[in-house]
Motif scaffolding. Structure first.
Motif, short mmCIF file in Angstrom:
data_model
loop_
_atom_site.label_atom_id
_atom_site.label_comp_id
_atom_site.label_asym_id
_atom_site.label_seq_id
_atom_site.Cartn_x
_atom_site.Cartn_y
_atom_site.Cartn_z
N HIS A 163 0.85 -1.19 0.00
CA HIS A 163 0.00 0.00 0.00
C HIS A 163 0.88 1.23 0.00
CE1 HIS A 163 -2.83 -3.00 1.56
NE2 HIS A 163 -3.78 -2.22 1.11
N ARG A 164 0.26 2.35 -0.28
CA ARG A 164 0.95 3.63 -0.15
C ARG A 164 -0.01 4.63 0.46
NH1 ARG A 164 -0.78 6.26 -5.04
NH2 ARG A 164 -1.30 4.66 -6.53
N ILE A 165 0.55 5.65 1.11
CA ILE A 165 -0.28 6.67 1.75
C ILE A 165 0.14 8.04 1.23
CG2 ILE A 165 1.29 6.83 3.74
CD1 ILE A 165 -1.24 7.30 5.47
N THR A 166 -0.86 8.85 0.92
CA THR A 166 -0.60 10.20 0.42
C THR A 166 -1.63 11.16 1.02
OG1 THR A 166 -2.05 9.93 -1.49
CG2 THR A 166 0.28 9.38 -1.80
N ALA A 167 -1.37 12.45 0.91
CA ALA A 167 -2.34 13.44 1.31
C ALA A 167 -3.55 13.36 0.38
CB ALA A 167 -1.73 14.84 1.25
N HIS A 168 -4.73 13.47 0.94
CA HIS A 168 -5.94 13.42 0.11
C HIS A 168 -5.93 14.62 -0.84
CE1 HIS A 168 -10.10 13.38 -1.10
NE2 HIS A 168 -10.21 12.17 -0.57
N PRO A 169 -6.17 14.38 -2.13
CA PRO A 169 -6.06 15.48 -3.09
C PRO A 169 -7.10 16.58 -2.92
CG PRO A 169 -6.90 13.50 -4.15
CD PRO A 169 -6.47 13.11 -2.76
N ASP A 192 -3.42 16.83 8.30
CA ASP A 192 -3.96 16.67 6.96
C ASP A 192 -4.81 15.41 6.89
OD1 ASP A 192 -2.08 14.65 6.95
OD2 ASP A 192 -1.19 15.19 5.03
N ALA A 223 -5.26 11.95 5.07
CA ALA A 223 -4.46 11.02 4.28
C ALA A 223 -5.34 9.94 3.69
CB ALA A 223 -3.38 10.39 5.15
N VAL A 271 -5.03 5.98 1.99
CA VAL A 271 -4.20 4.80 1.74
C VAL A 271 -4.81 4.05 0.56
CG1 VAL A 271 -3.43 2.58 2.64
CG2 VAL A 271 -3.46 4.58 4.13
N ASN A 288 -1.31 -0.60 -3.84
CA ASN A 288 -0.48 -0.52 -5.04
C ASN A 288 -0.92 -1.60 -6.01
OD1 ASN A 288 1.19 1.61 -4.27
ND2 ASN A 288 2.55 0.25 -3.14
#
Ligand SMILES: [Zn+2]
Length: 75
Positions: A11-17, A67, A69, A71, A74
């Motif tokens: 998996h990867r985690i990023t800031a919600h767009p 923020d 996030a 998840v 991938n």
């Protein structure tokens, strides 16, 4: 005996767009109760901190960034 099959998925985690980070700050001078609750603009919080310093001379602040996030798996 019980057996389990474990599968590991990447998996990867990023800031919600669709979100902007929320920033809050509080004064750390003595027992000063001054604080700024979460705003979506770090620049606006910084300006309020500098105004507080100008009025009181208090110049140390704890800033909190929050923020949203997301998840995702991938592929
Ligand atoms: Zn203060």
């Amino acid at each position: 005996m019980t057996r389990a099959v474990l599968r590991y998925v990447s998996h990867r985690i990023t800031a919600h767009p669709d979100s902007d980070p929320a920033v809050s700050a509080r004064c750390l001078h003595g027992d000063c109760p001054w604080e700024v609750h979460a705003r979506s603009s770090a620049k606006a919080v910084d300006v309020e901190c500098m105004q507080h310093t100008g009025l009181t001379g208090h110049g140390i602040f704890a800033r909190t960034y929050e923020d949203v996030a997301v998840v995702v798996r991938n592929e």
